[in-house]
Design a protein around this motif. Structure first.
Motif, PDB file in Angstrom:
ATOM      1  N   ALA A 239      57.043 128.181 100.343  1.00 14.80           N
ATOM      2  CA  ALA A 239      56.606 127.284  99.260  1.00 14.80           C
ATOM      3  C   ALA A 239      55.591 126.307  99.834  1.00 14.80           C
ATOM      4  CB  ALA A 239      57.787 126.513  98.671  1.00 14.80           C
ATOM      5  N   PRO A 240      54.654 125.828  99.018  1.00 11.98           N
ATOM      6  CA  PRO A 240      53.706 124.828  99.513  1.00 11.98           C
ATOM      7  C   PRO A 240      54.420 123.554  99.957  1.00 11.98           C
ATOM      8  CG  PRO A 240      52.978 125.747  97.411  1.00 11.98           C
ATOM      9  CD  PRO A 240      54.388 126.209  97.626  1.00 11.98           C
ATOM     10  N   VAL A 241      53.867 122.919 100.996  1.00 11.11           N
ATOM     11  CA  VAL A 241      54.343 121.605 101.422  1.00 11.11           C
ATOM     12  C   VAL A 241      53.661 120.574 100.536  1.00 11.11           C
ATOM     13  CG1 VAL A 241      54.467 119.967 103.326  1.00 11.11           C
ATOM     14  CG2 VAL A 241      54.650 122.433 103.777  1.00 11.11           C
ATOM     15  N   GLN A 242      54.432 119.701  99.915  1.00  7.40           N
ATOM     16  CA  GLN A 242      53.851 118.761  98.965  1.00  7.40           C
ATOM     17  C   GLN A 242      54.323 117.337  99.239  1.00  7.40           C
ATOM     18  OE1 GLN A 242      55.014 120.432  95.152  1.00  7.40           O
ATOM     19  NE2 GLN A 242      53.133 121.605  95.020  1.00  7.40           N
ATOM     20  N   PHE A 243      53.365 116.426  99.277  1.00  5.81           N
ATOM     21  CA  PHE A 243      53.642 114.999  99.396  1.00  5.81           C
ATOM     22  C   PHE A 243      52.695 114.263  98.447  1.00  5.81           C
ATOM     23  CE2 PHE A 243      54.624 116.750 103.611  1.00  5.81           C
ATOM     24  CZ  PHE A 243      55.907 116.277 103.818  1.00  5.81           C
ATOM     25  N   PRO A 244      53.194 113.375  97.612  1.00  6.02           N
ATOM     26  CA  PRO A 244      52.307 112.616  96.722  1.00  6.02           C
ATOM     27  C   PRO A 244      51.521 111.566  97.496  1.00  6.02           C
ATOM     28  CG  PRO A 244      54.545 111.822  96.502  1.00  6.02           C
ATOM     29  CD  PRO A 244      54.608 113.030  97.408  1.00  6.02           C
ATOM     30  N   PHE A 245      50.283 111.326  97.091  1.00  7.80           N
ATOM     31  CA  PHE A 245      49.455 110.283  97.687  1.00  7.80           C
ATOM     32  C   PHE A 245      49.517 109.073  96.763  1.00  7.80           C
ATOM     33  CE2 PHE A 245      45.802 108.106  99.409  1.00  7.80           C
ATOM     34  CZ  PHE A 245      45.690 108.574 100.715  1.00  7.80           C
ATOM     35  N   PRO A 246      49.819 107.878  97.283  1.00  6.84           N
ATOM     36  CA  PRO A 246      50.012 106.711  96.414  1.00  6.84           C
ATOM     37  C   PRO A 246      48.717 106.219  95.775  1.00  6.84           C
ATOM     38  CG  PRO A 246      50.062 106.053  98.723  1.00  6.84           C
ATOM     39  CD  PRO A 246      50.018 107.552  98.709  1.00  6.84           C
ATOM     40  N   ALA A 247      48.864 105.393  94.756  1.00  7.88           N
ATOM     41  CA  ALA A 247      47.714 104.803  94.074  1.00  7.88           C
ATOM     42  C   ALA A 247      47.174 103.624  94.872  1.00  7.88           C
ATOM     43  CB  ALA A 247      48.122 104.336  92.677  1.00  7.88           C
ATOM     44  N   MET A 248      45.858 103.494  94.869  1.00 11.33           N
ATOM     45  CA  MET A 248      45.212 102.353  95.515  1.00 11.33           C
ATOM     46  C   MET A 248      45.626 101.067  94.797  1.00 11.33           C
ATOM     47  SD  MET A 248      41.096 101.778  96.172  1.00 11.33           S
ATOM     48  CE  MET A 248      40.937 103.325  97.079  1.00 11.33           C
ATOM     49  N   PRO A 249      45.985 100.011  95.528  1.00 13.80           N
ATOM     50  CA  PRO A 249      46.430  98.773  94.873  1.00 13.80           C
ATOM     51  C   PRO A 249      45.366  98.178  93.956  1.00 13.80           C
ATOM     52  CG  PRO A 249      46.878  98.720  97.233  1.00 13.80           C
ATOM     53  CD  PRO A 249      46.021  99.919  96.994  1.00 13.80           C
ATOM     54  N   ALA A 250      45.823  97.606  92.855  1.00  8.79           N
ATOM     55  CA  ALA A 250      44.908  97.034  91.872  1.00  8.79           C
ATOM     56  C   ALA A 250      44.098  95.874  92.435  1.00  8.79           C
ATOM     57  CB  ALA A 250      45.684  96.571  90.646  1.00  8.79           C
ATOM     58  N   GLY A 251      44.600  95.216  93.473  1.00  8.66           N
ATOM     59  CA  GLY A 251      43.886  94.076  94.048  1.00  8.66           C
ATOM     60  C   GLY A 251      42.884  94.437  95.115  1.00  8.66           C
ATOM     61  N   THR A 252      42.631  95.717  95.331  1.00  8.68           N
ATOM     62  CA  THR A 252      41.697  96.138  96.377  1.00  8.68           C
ATOM     63  C   THR A 252      40.271  95.750  96.023  1.00  8.68           C
ATOM     64  OG1 THR A 252      43.100  98.013  97.014  1.00  8.68           O
ATOM     65  CG2 THR A 252      40.779  98.112  97.648  1.00  8.68           C
ATOM     66  N   THR A 253      39.593  95.085  96.953  1.00  9.21           N
ATOM     67  CA  THR A 253      38.199  94.691  96.792  1.00  9.21           C
ATOM     68  C   THR A 253      37.443  95.006  98.077  1.00  9.21           C
ATOM     69  OG1 THR A 253      38.548  92.467  97.675  1.00  9.21           O
ATOM     70  CG2 THR A 253      38.873  92.767  95.279  1.00  9.21           C
ATOM     71  N   ALA A 254      36.153  94.689  98.090  1.00  6.10           N
ATOM     72  CA  ALA A 254      35.358  94.849  99.310  1.00  6.10           C
ATOM     73  C   ALA A 254      35.919  93.981 100.428  1.00  6.10           C
ATOM     74  CB  ALA A 254      33.900  94.498  99.039  1.00  6.10           C
ATOM     75  N   ALA A 255      36.484  92.838 100.064  1.00  4.36           N
ATOM     76  CA  ALA A 255      37.086  91.963 101.072  1.00  4.36           C
ATOM     77  C   ALA A 255      38.300  92.629 101.711  1.00  4.36           C
ATOM     78  CB  ALA A 255      37.475  90.628 100.448  1.00  4.36           C
ATOM     79  N   THR A 256      39.045  93.412 100.929  1.00  6.86           N
ATOM     80  CA  THR A 256      40.182  94.156 101.474  1.00  6.86           C
ATOM     81  C   THR A 256      39.707  95.149 102.516  1.00  6.86           C
ATOM     82  OG1 THR A 256      41.230  94.038  99.285  1.00  6.86           O
ATOM     83  CG2 THR A 256      42.179  95.577 100.895  1.00  6.86           C
ATOM     84  N   VAL A 257      38.660  95.886 102.194  1.00  7.78           N
ATOM     85  CA  VAL A 257      38.094  96.855 103.132  1.00  7.78           C
ATOM     86  C   VAL A 257      37.671  96.156 104.417  1.00  7.78           C
ATOM     87  CG1 VAL A 257      36.173  98.463 103.510  1.00  7.78           C
ATOM     88  CG2 VAL A 257      37.370  98.430 101.297  1.00  7.78           C
ATOM     89  N   ALA A 258      37.030  94.994 104.288  1.00  5.71           N
ATOM     90  CA  ALA A 258      36.581  94.245 105.465  1.00  5.71           C
ATOM     91  C   ALA A 258      37.768  93.818 106.329  1.00  5.71           C
ATOM     92  CB  ALA A 258      35.762  93.030 105.034  1.00  5.71           C
ATOM     93  N   ARG A 259      38.854  93.400 105.690  1.00  2.00           N
ATOM     94  CA  ARG A 259      40.042  92.978 106.456  1.00  2.00           C
ATOM     95  C   ARG A 259      40.667  94.158 107.199  1.00  2.00           C
ATOM     96  NH1 ARG A 259      44.026  90.649 102.485  1.00  2.00           N
ATOM     97  NH2 ARG A 259      45.331  90.429 104.337  1.00  2.00           N
ATOM     98  N   VAL A 260      40.749  95.305 106.547  1.00  2.00           N
ATOM     99  CA  VAL A 260      41.288  96.487 107.217  1.00  2.00           C
ATOM    100  C   VAL A 260      40.429  96.838 108.421  1.00  2.00           C
ATOM    101  CG1 VAL A 260      41.800  98.940 106.973  1.00  2.00           C
ATOM    102  CG2 VAL A 260      42.327  97.380 105.093  1.00  2.00           C
ATOM    103  N   LEU A 261      39.112  96.744 108.257  1.00  2.00           N
ATOM    104  CA  LEU A 261      38.207  97.109 109.343  1.00  2.00           C
ATOM    105  C   LEU A 261      38.233  96.101 110.490  1.00  2.00           C
ATOM    106  CD1 LEU A 261      35.214  98.607 107.365  1.00  2.00           C
ATOM    107  CD2 LEU A 261      36.803  99.803 108.878  1.00  2.00           C
ATOM    108  N   GLU A 262      38.585  94.873 110.217  1.00  2.00           N
ATOM    109  CA  GLU A 262      38.766  93.911 111.315  1.00  2.00           C
ATOM    110  C   GLU A 262      39.901  94.373 112.226  1.00  2.00           C
ATOM    111  OE1 GLU A 262      39.473  90.149 109.507  1.00  2.00           O
ATOM    112  OE2 GLU A 262      37.408  89.909 108.789  1.00  2.00           O
ATOM    113  N   HIS A 263      40.998  94.817 111.626  1.00  2.00           N
ATOM    114  CA  HIS A 263      42.119  95.329 112.415  1.00  2.00           C
ATOM    115  C   HIS A 263      41.745  96.648 113.093  1.00  2.00           C
ATOM    116  CE1 HIS A 263      45.114  92.390 111.061  1.00  2.00           C
ATOM    117  NE2 HIS A 263      44.623  92.519 109.836  1.00  2.00           N
TER     118      HIS A 263
END
Length: 341
Positions: A239-263
């Motif tokens: 049988a296929p291996v299946q895992f759901p991918f979660p939804a991106m949080p509603a509060g995600t902005t360009a600033a969120t991306v910048a914070r992730v990239l700092e880490h």
């Protein structure tokens, strides 16, 4: 009326295209010394663009690179310093050894053009907010100027992205001049559906369908053995291996991306190692904490040269990501929770 093959997620589309080109290709080509089988004009539609990862042991997908590339694009970057760490082979496509050329799609989409202060992506959002039924939400990426560069080592494969708001959902159509089905297709669809979801979040809309058109859909002969193993796995597994991918949080902005990239930079440059507690205290949504966990896993493999990745970090990954890294790296395999879940 001809419509693209409609499928729930990327794995199904990937397997369908591999079968098509392997068994019924139109041509055998040798572009720039790369022998390949080719179908001209292929397409598919994903009803759930979040299912953007295939779970096939024979393919050994690299989710660390997929997240890194998507974030690199979303930040509008074109530097090799970051992306070359995750994909050293990209260095051979750079003319100056510092920047990536046509394939730096994010620089074209998420950075203002010379003399402008607004990014093309933000102009699309402005258009769709003021005229939801618009057909003009198209972002071109490939330009004719690229053809004028002699011996161009890195010409954009992405022709453009078309954003369409219909029935309170954001749909997107992608046009590719060419796609290597065994390699580029997987990372492209991962990143482009992330663009689509990021745009939907900014607009406050539900995620619609993702449609992918390819001019030259091809499989390089050098990858034929792996393609055969992937297709064999698909028909012989119970049988296929299946895992759901979660939804991106509603509060995600360009600033969120910048914070992730700092880490990300701290981990990439090995200036620190992160425990699960450190990541949980980052203030980032659990969705983006998963990216930091992946970057920490990769830091341990690249910088610490561990035989076994820290089990606490691995077990904090979502099951699907844990499955993928466990099948990608031997340092993760020993800690894969429950075997092939």
């Amino acid at each position: 009326m001809l419509t693209p093959l409609s499928l729930p997620g990327l794995e199904e589309a990937y397997l369908a295209l591999l079968r098509l080109v392997s068994e019924d290709h139109d041509h055998h080509i040798s572009a720039r010394g790369n022998d390949a089988r080719e179908v001209i004009g292929a397409s598919f539609r994903l009803s759930d663009p979040r299912q953007r990862l295939p779970f096939l042991a024979a393919r050994k997908v690299n989710p660390v690179f997929h997240f890194a590339e998507a974030l690199w694009y979303l930040a509008g970057r074109r530097d090799l310093e970051m992306i070359g760490y995750y994909a050293p082979s990209m260095r051979s496509s750079s003319r100056d050894g510092i920047h990536v050329g046509g394939s730096a799609y994010g620089h074209t989409i998420f950075s203002p053009a010379d003399g402008d202060t607004v990014t093309p992506f933000d102009r699309i959002l402005e258009l769709l907010r003021s005229e939801p039924d618009s057909k003009r939400g198209y972002l071109p990426v490939f330009t004719a100027d690229e053809l004028a560069i002699s011996d161009n080592p890195d010409m954009a494969c992405l022709a453009g992205l078309h954003f369409l708001v219909r029935d309170e959902r954001l749909h997107m159509v992608c046009y590719m001049r060419a796609n290597d089905l065994d390699c580029g297709l997987l990372s492209d669809v991962f990143s482009f559906t992330m663009f689509q979801e990021f745009a939907a979040v900014q607009l406050g809309l539900e995620l619609g369908s993702y449609t992918h058109f390819i001019g030259s859909a091809h499989i390089c002969d050098r990858n034929a053995d792996r393609v055969h193993r992937v297709l064999l796995e698909a028909v012989t597994r119970s049988a296929p291996v299946q895992f759901p991918f979660p939804a991106m949080p509603a509060g995600t902005t360009a600033a969120t991306v910048a914070r992730v990239l700092e880490h990300e930079e701290v981990l990439r440059t090995n200036k620190a190692h992160y425990s699960v507690a450190h990541i949980e205290a980052s203030g980032l949504d659990p969705y983006w904490q998963q990216a930091l966990l992946l970057f920490e896993v990769y830091r341990q493999i690249q910088h610490d040269h561990v035989d076994t990745v820290n089990p606490e970090v691995l077990n904090a990954l979502d099951p699907g990501l844990r499955w993928l890294v466990g099948h990608r790296w031997s340092a993760c395999a020993a800690v894969l929770d429950g075997g092939e879940e």
